[in-house]
Design a protein around this motif. Structure first.
Motif, PDB file in Angstrom:
ATOM      1  N   TYR A 225      60.729  34.253  29.712  1.00  0.00           N
ATOM      2  CA  TYR A 225      61.073  35.708  30.224  1.00  0.00           C
ATOM      3  C   TYR A 225      62.326  35.701  29.562  1.00  0.00           C
ATOM      4  CZ  TYR A 225      62.952  38.727  34.084  1.00  0.00           C
ATOM      5  OH  TYR A 225      63.864  39.633  33.895  1.00  0.00           O
ATOM      6  N   LYS A 226      63.110  34.520  29.230  1.00  0.00           N
ATOM      7  CA  LYS A 226      63.992  34.347  28.617  1.00  0.00           C
ATOM      8  C   LYS A 226      64.122  35.110  27.275  1.00  0.00           C
ATOM      9  CE  LYS A 226      67.015  30.490  31.112  1.00  0.00           C
ATOM     10  NZ  LYS A 226      66.860  29.329  30.719  1.00  0.00           N
ATOM     11  N   LEU A 272      54.607  38.706  33.823  1.00  0.00           N
ATOM     12  CA  LEU A 272      55.144  37.424  33.561  1.00  0.00           C
ATOM     13  C   LEU A 272      54.592  36.437  35.050  1.00  0.00           C
ATOM     14  CD1 LEU A 272      58.139  37.045  31.050  1.00  0.00           C
ATOM     15  CD2 LEU A 272      56.243  36.793  30.678  1.00  0.00           C
ATOM     16  N   ASP A 273      55.174  36.748  36.098  1.00  0.00           N
ATOM     17  CA  ASP A 273      54.838  36.921  36.742  1.00  0.00           C
ATOM     18  C   ASP A 273      53.759  37.030  37.702  1.00  0.00           C
ATOM     19  OD1 ASP A 273      57.699  35.725  37.959  1.00  0.00           O
ATOM     20  OD2 ASP A 273      58.451  37.537  38.806  1.00  0.00           O
ATOM     21  N   LYS A 274      52.871  37.363  37.675  1.00  0.00           N
ATOM     22  CA  LYS A 274      51.368  38.195  37.671  1.00  0.00           C
ATOM     23  C   LYS A 274      50.748  37.098  37.092  1.00  0.00           C
ATOM     24  CE  LYS A 274      48.500  41.965  38.896  1.00  0.00           C
ATOM     25  NZ  LYS A 274      48.351  43.336  38.394  1.00  0.00           N
ATOM     26  N   TYR A 275      50.510  36.657  35.420  1.00  0.00           N
ATOM     27  CA  TYR A 275      49.840  35.996  34.553  1.00  0.00           C
ATOM     28  C   TYR A 275      50.081  34.818  34.434  1.00  0.00           C
ATOM     29  CZ  TYR A 275      47.258  40.221  33.864  1.00  0.00           C
ATOM     30  OH  TYR A 275      47.081  41.695  34.217  1.00  0.00           O
ATOM     31  N   ASP A 276      49.657  34.160  33.450  1.00  0.00           N
ATOM     32  CA  ASP A 276      50.400  31.811  33.312  1.00  0.00           C
ATOM     33  C   ASP A 276      50.539  32.067  31.821  1.00  0.00           C
ATOM     34  OD1 ASP A 276      49.831  31.204  35.711  1.00  0.00           O
ATOM     35  OD2 ASP A 276      47.205  30.602  35.434  1.00  0.00           O
ATOM     36  N   THR A 277      49.332  33.866  31.503  1.00  0.00           N
ATOM     37  CA  THR A 277      49.818  33.792  29.848  1.00  0.00           C
ATOM     38  C   THR A 277      50.907  34.436  29.841  1.00  0.00           C
ATOM     39  OG1 THR A 277      48.175  34.857  29.178  1.00  0.00           O
ATOM     40  CG2 THR A 277      47.326  32.464  29.014  1.00  0.00           C
ATOM     41  N   VAL A 278      51.459  34.749  27.860  1.00  0.00           N
ATOM     42  CA  VAL A 278      51.896  36.097  28.099  1.00  0.00           C
ATOM     43  C   VAL A 278      51.071  36.886  27.692  1.00  0.00           C
ATOM     44  CG1 VAL A 278      54.358  37.467  26.517  1.00  0.00           C
ATOM     45  CG2 VAL A 278      53.625  34.757  28.105  1.00  0.00           C
ATOM     46  N   PRO A 279      51.268  38.718  28.446  1.00  0.00           N
ATOM     47  CA  PRO A 279      50.221  39.396  27.506  1.00  0.00           C
ATOM     48  C   PRO A 279      51.017  40.923  27.194  1.00  0.00           C
ATOM     49  CG  PRO A 279      51.302  40.603  30.244  1.00  0.00           C
ATOM     50  CD  PRO A 279      51.617  38.845  29.452  1.00  0.00           C
ATOM     51  N   TYR A 280      50.566  39.910  25.247  1.00  0.00           N
ATOM     52  CA  TYR A 280      52.133  40.528  24.651  1.00  0.00           C
ATOM     53  C   TYR A 280      51.649  41.835  24.595  1.00  0.00           C
ATOM     54  CZ  TYR A 280      53.488  36.489  23.633  1.00  0.00           C
ATOM     55  OH  TYR A 280      54.332  34.931  23.253  1.00  0.00           O
ATOM     56  N   VAL A 310      56.268  46.165  17.541  1.00  0.00           N
ATOM     57  CA  VAL A 310      55.151  44.209  17.065  1.00  0.00           C
ATOM     58  C   VAL A 310      55.802  42.787  16.043  1.00  0.00           C
ATOM     59  CG1 VAL A 310      52.697  44.219  16.689  1.00  0.00           C
ATOM     60  CG2 VAL A 310      53.656  46.004  15.868  1.00  0.00           C
ATOM     61  N   GLU A 311      56.709  43.421  15.715  1.00  0.00           N
ATOM     62  CA  GLU A 311      57.476  41.914  15.178  1.00  0.00           C
ATOM     63  C   GLU A 311      58.418  42.238  15.985  1.00  0.00           C
ATOM     64  OE1 GLU A 311      59.198  42.928  11.428  1.00  0.00           O
ATOM     65  OE2 GLU A 311      57.054  43.426  10.875  1.00  0.00           O
ATOM     66  N   TYR A 312      58.829  41.972  16.981  1.00  0.00           N
ATOM     67  CA  TYR A 312      59.811  41.501  17.741  1.00  0.00           C
ATOM     68  C   TYR A 312      58.989  41.288  18.920  1.00  0.00           C
ATOM     69  CZ  TYR A 312      62.741  44.210  15.442  1.00  0.00           C
ATOM     70  OH  TYR A 312      63.441  45.010  14.383  1.00  0.00           O
ATOM     71  N   VAL A 313      57.892  41.239  19.444  1.00  0.00           N
ATOM     72  CA  VAL A 313      56.994  41.253  20.886  1.00  0.00           C
ATOM     73  C   VAL A 313      55.461  40.758  20.398  1.00  0.00           C
ATOM     74  CG1 VAL A 313      55.939  41.517  23.256  1.00  0.00           C
ATOM     75  CG2 VAL A 313      58.634  42.506  21.847  1.00  0.00           C
ATOM     76  N   CYS A 314      55.486  39.348  20.118  1.00  0.00           N
ATOM     77  CA  CYS A 314      54.340  38.556  19.702  1.00  0.00           C
ATOM     78  C   CYS A 314      54.626  37.242  19.431  1.00  0.00           C
ATOM     79  CB  CYS A 314      54.688  39.178  18.026  1.00  0.00           C
ATOM     80  SG  CYS A 314      55.758  38.506  16.984  1.00  0.00           S
ATOM     81  N   PRO A 315      53.304  36.008  19.453  1.00  0.00           N
ATOM     82  CA  PRO A 315      53.785  34.763  20.103  1.00  0.00           C
ATOM     83  C   PRO A 315      54.482  34.436  19.228  1.00  0.00           C
ATOM     84  CG  PRO A 315      51.156  35.486  19.340  1.00  0.00           C
ATOM     85  CD  PRO A 315      52.080  36.926  19.785  1.00  0.00           C
ATOM     86  N   GLY A 316      54.907  34.192  17.975  1.00  0.00           N
ATOM     87  CA  GLY A 316      55.604  33.956  17.318  1.00  0.00           C
ATOM     88  C   GLY A 316      57.697  34.106  17.826  1.00  0.00           C
TER      89      GLY A 316
END
Length: 667
Positions: A225-226, A272-280, A310-316
């Motif tokens: 979240y942060k 983030l509250d609903k799922y255990d992983t991040v739904p990017y 896509v470059e700012y909200v991704c696993p990296g």
């Protein structure tokens, strides 16, 4: 000047030329204002800094620093009969500041507001009457959207009776700058303006400061979240700050507001509250195409936004030290307390490098030039129309310099005989249509110039249209009466007229010498018809449906004047320029622009019609939009074509196309 070329070159290349000493004797011989004129000639993009230095030296530093937004100070000047006006600027919303101030003053339970628009006038009148009696604060939002109700509001405000109004009553108004806003109310009111935070650093700090440690800790996935909140703050700042680069940033300057950003934060928290992983994928889709994309009307802007997001909200992006751009100053900080983030942000540079936005360093020059042109446009509109002894007067300029240079219209009967409409040659139809379009413009130019000359001599009445035409000609601007009949152009009058002569010469050469070997595509009034004609010729030659044909783009290695024979099918076109990159013939690819080189010529292209064509590899091909003029925005005309966008060109590239999309590359 030529004797000291090296010193002048150093001056020209300097990043601080506005405060550098001039070469040779000129530093002592010229006064500060005369030095500004030299700067204006050599480095137009630095003139604003030069003007600020001039104002500071001649007047004082305080005249170039905007005063801080101070609600309590403005409130002291207001009374029950003197309203307070927030002059809005895009991206800034004073409502929250107003509510906070009301709480400080103990008025939180005596507040009322209404957003004006269709049908809201009578409700606003009722609320105004009630607030005046009860001593409440009333906020009328977006007055510029209720133009028809403005005269009524003006009458109500002018008829405020101090004896009948409660002393605590205050009327607050918000409006964008609008010519319809009542002048009497404006003159009488206390005026304030709230600018949105300028610069990436101020923008991200403003967004992130709204959070607290408690809010972060309440989320199920605290660290994600942060990190993603920080990414979205960065994305919001990029979306807003890219606007200053004009069409390089966004084709259309959208008014992204804080509510778009806050909506993304809320949705992120829910997922983030609903799922255990991040739904990017979901976060990108909702934040991009829904929250911000809801404002976007241009498909190329939507592509740019999605490439950035896509470059700012991704696993990296949730890894410590992830670089948001090629500029190493901007990285994802380690997850810490709120104060750690704020402390980290204070170390960011005050002036961001264009690389932070994904743009080339030349983008700063484009940005400065756009601002300077707007500045000089305003200065020019204020200048007197009489000339001192020595220069040409307005009448002389129109008489001597313009009338004789207008080409004569073509006789359409002769052209129809020489180039008749035939089944096998669609370009004859294109030529006829071009002549008709140019004729409409040339006839209007001849007629209005003849009329304005007579009006200046007193032979006919000088109408407001003719007066506006004469003023435009004197100011070296293309008159509105001509623009209405002309092709899109941003050139000043002298260059516009030279361009018109080149265009008519191109058409005349075609008429005199037959169809050219290569076509100057910029010389067409309506290039889309020419491209359609090329496909139509091929379809009729092979007797196949035109909808099965697509154009293939083959870049040539020769200059257009070195090409001597026509291709068997299709046409070779030239006359385009690249912005945001340059073409390298050896590498057969887009490469980075050279410093201070904003536009570079593009190579001639063979447009080859192909049936059932296979699409090129999206990893090595940039789908590059081609426009008529630099503004990159137009309106949809009745033909279904844009007044500016021409077509999409396929440009080979060795780098990922996303790199050039962020650069704002276009033809």
């Amino acid at each position: 000047f030529s004797a000291n070329t090296d010193q002048w070159r150093d001056y020209f290349d300097s990043g601080t030329c506005y405060k550098d000493p001039l070469p040779g004797k000129w530093e002592k011989e010229l006064e500060i204002f005369q030095k500004l004129l030299v700067l204006r000639c050599l480095r137009q993009d630095k003139i604003q800094e030069g003007i600020m230095a001039f104002v500071t030296q001649e007047m004082d530093q305080k005249y170039i620093e905007p005063p801080a937004f101070n609600l309590p100070l403005a409130f002291k000047d207001a009374t029950a009969t003197v309203p307070l006006i927030f002059v809005l600027s895009s991206g800034a919303d004073p409502t929250m500041a107003w509510i906070s101030f009301a709480e400080e003053m103990g008025f939180s339970d005596k507040l009322d507001s209404i957003s004006l628009g269709q049908g809201q006038g009578p409700i606003a009148e009722r609320k105004l009457d009630e607030a005046g009696k009860k001593g409440m604060w009333l906020l009328l939002q977006n007055c510029h959207l209720a133009v028809s109700w403005m005269p009524k509001m003006e009458a109500l405000v002018e008829n405020f009776d101090p004896s009948a109004l409660h002393p605590d009553f205050r009327l607050w108004l918000t409006a964008m700058p609008s010519p319809q806003f009542p002048v009497a109310v404006l003159q009488n009111a206390v005026k304030m303006t709230l600018e949105p935070p300028k610069g990436l650093k101020a923008n991200v700090m403003g967004s992130f400061s709204a959070f607290t440690d408690e809010q972060f800790e309440e989320c199920k996935q605290v660290e994600a979240y942060k990190k993603l909140t920080f990414s979205l703050c960065w994305f919001h700042a990029i979306m807003q700050e890219r606007r200053k680069f004009g069409p390089l940033g966004w084709n259309i300057a959208y008014d992204y507001s804080d509510s778009d950003r806050d909506c993304c934060f809320k949705q992120l928290r829910v997922f983030l509250d609903k799922y255990d992983t991040v739904p990017y994928k979901v976060v990108v889709q909702l934040s991009g195409d829904v929250n911000y994309g809801g404002r976007i009307t241009d498909d190329w802007d939507r592509r740019t936004m999605n490439t950035l997001l896509v470059e700012y909200v991704c696993p990296g992006a949730i890894q410590d030290g992830y670089q948001f751009s090629a500029d190493p100053s901007y990285k994802q900080p380690p997850a810490g307390k709120h104060k750690d983030y704020m402390e980290y942000l204070t170390k960011w540079p005050l002036q961001p490098h264009p690389e932070a936005f994904g743009l080339h360093e030349n983008a700063d020059i484009t940005c400065a030039q756009n601002e300077v042109q707007a500045l000089f446009q305003n200065v020019l509109s204020l200048q007197p129309r009489v000339s001192a002894a020595g220069g040409l007067s307005r009448d002389d300029i129109i008489e001597k310099t313009i009338y004789d240079k207008v080409p004569s219209p073509w006789l359409m009967l002769d052209i129809q005989k020489q180039y008749p409409v035939t089944y096998n040659e669609s370009q004859n139809t294109v030529l006829q249509q071009e002549c008709i379009r140019y004729n409409k413009l040339l006839v209007v130019m001849k007629q209005t110039l003849s009329d304005v000359r007579k009006a200046l001599k007193g032979l006919v009445v000088m109408s407001s249209e003719l007066d506006a035409l004469a003023t435009s000609l004197y100011n070296n601007q293309v008159p509105a009466m001509w623009e209405a009949k002309a092709y899109p152009s941003l050139k000043p009058l002298v260059l516009w007229q030279e361009d018109l002569l080149k265009r008519t010469t191109f058409v005349q050469d075609w008429i005199d010498n037959g169809m050219p070997v290569t076509f100057w595509v910029s010389g067409f009034f309506f290039p889309q018809a020419f491209l359609t004609g090329t496909s139509q010729n091929y379809a009729r030659k092979l007797q196949i449906g035109i909808d099965t044909i697509e154009l293939e783009f083959n870049n040539q290695k020769l200059e257009h004047h070195e090409i001597t024979s026509k291709p068997a099918d299709g046409v070779i076109i030239w006359g385009m320029y690249l912005e945001g990159a340059r073409w390298d013939i050896e590498e057969n690819s887009l490469v980075e622009s050279r410093p201070k080189e904003l536009f570079t010529p593009y190579v001639p292209i063979w447009l080859k019609p192909v049936q059932g064509r296979v699409k090129p590899d999206p990893e090595t091909t940039l789908m590059c939009p081609c426009y008529k003029v630099l503004t990159r925005k137009g309106v949809l005309s009745t033909t279904g074509h844009s007044t500016n966008f021409v077509t999409t060109f396929e440009v080979p590239t060795n780098k990922a196309p996303g790199h050039w999309i962020k650069r704002g590359v276009a033809l």
